[in-house]
Design an enzyme around this catalytic site. Sequence first.
Site, mmCIF file in Angstrom:
data_model
loop_
_atom_site.group_PDB
_atom_site.id
_atom_site.type_symbol
_atom_site.label_atom_id
_atom_site.label_comp_id
_atom_site.label_asym_id
_atom_site.label_seq_id
_atom_site.Cartn_x
_atom_site.Cartn_y
_atom_site.Cartn_z
ATOM 1 N N HIS A 15 0.851 -1.193 0.000
ATOM 2 C CA HIS A 15 0.000 0.000 0.000
ATOM 3 C C HIS A 15 0.885 1.242 0.000
ATOM 4 O O HIS A 15 2.076 1.159 -0.288
ATOM 5 C CB HIS A 15 -0.968 -0.026 1.184
ATOM 6 C CG HIS A 15 -0.280 0.173 2.504
ATOM 7 N ND1 HIS A 15 -0.080 1.405 3.053
ATOM 8 C CD2 HIS A 15 0.284 -0.711 3.347
ATOM 9 C CE1 HIS A 15 0.579 1.271 4.192
ATOM 10 N NE2 HIS A 15 0.804 -0.009 4.396
ATOM 11 N N ALA A 16 0.349 2.390 0.334
ATOM 12 C CA ALA A 16 1.020 3.687 0.149
ATOM 13 C C ALA A 16 2.451 3.771 0.701
ATOM 14 O O ALA A 16 3.373 4.092 -0.038
ATOM 15 C CB ALA A 16 0.170 4.804 0.731
#
Length: 90
Positions: A15-16
């Site tokens: 994810h980010a």
Amino acid sequence: MYQRTVSVGSRSGLHARPASLFVQAAARQPVKVTVAREGGDPVDARSMLSVLALAAQHGDSLVLSAVGDDAPDAVEELAALLSQDLDRKD
């Protein structure tokens, strides 16, 4: 072409934050590195949107590839990073 398959080590997947760390490391490499899901189309490892679009989860296998004299070192460095839990609190 040098390739290596590696499992995503981050518990929350790519994810980010882990993707950002991976993309930054890819941008520092002297050769272009691509990343793909096994059997999928490769994307530029320097592209945050492309890496996020892989939607890789913890334990998913990704294939890193590069061409050139520095390809083995670049791929191995990124594989080592990707296999770590980048969200782990030390």
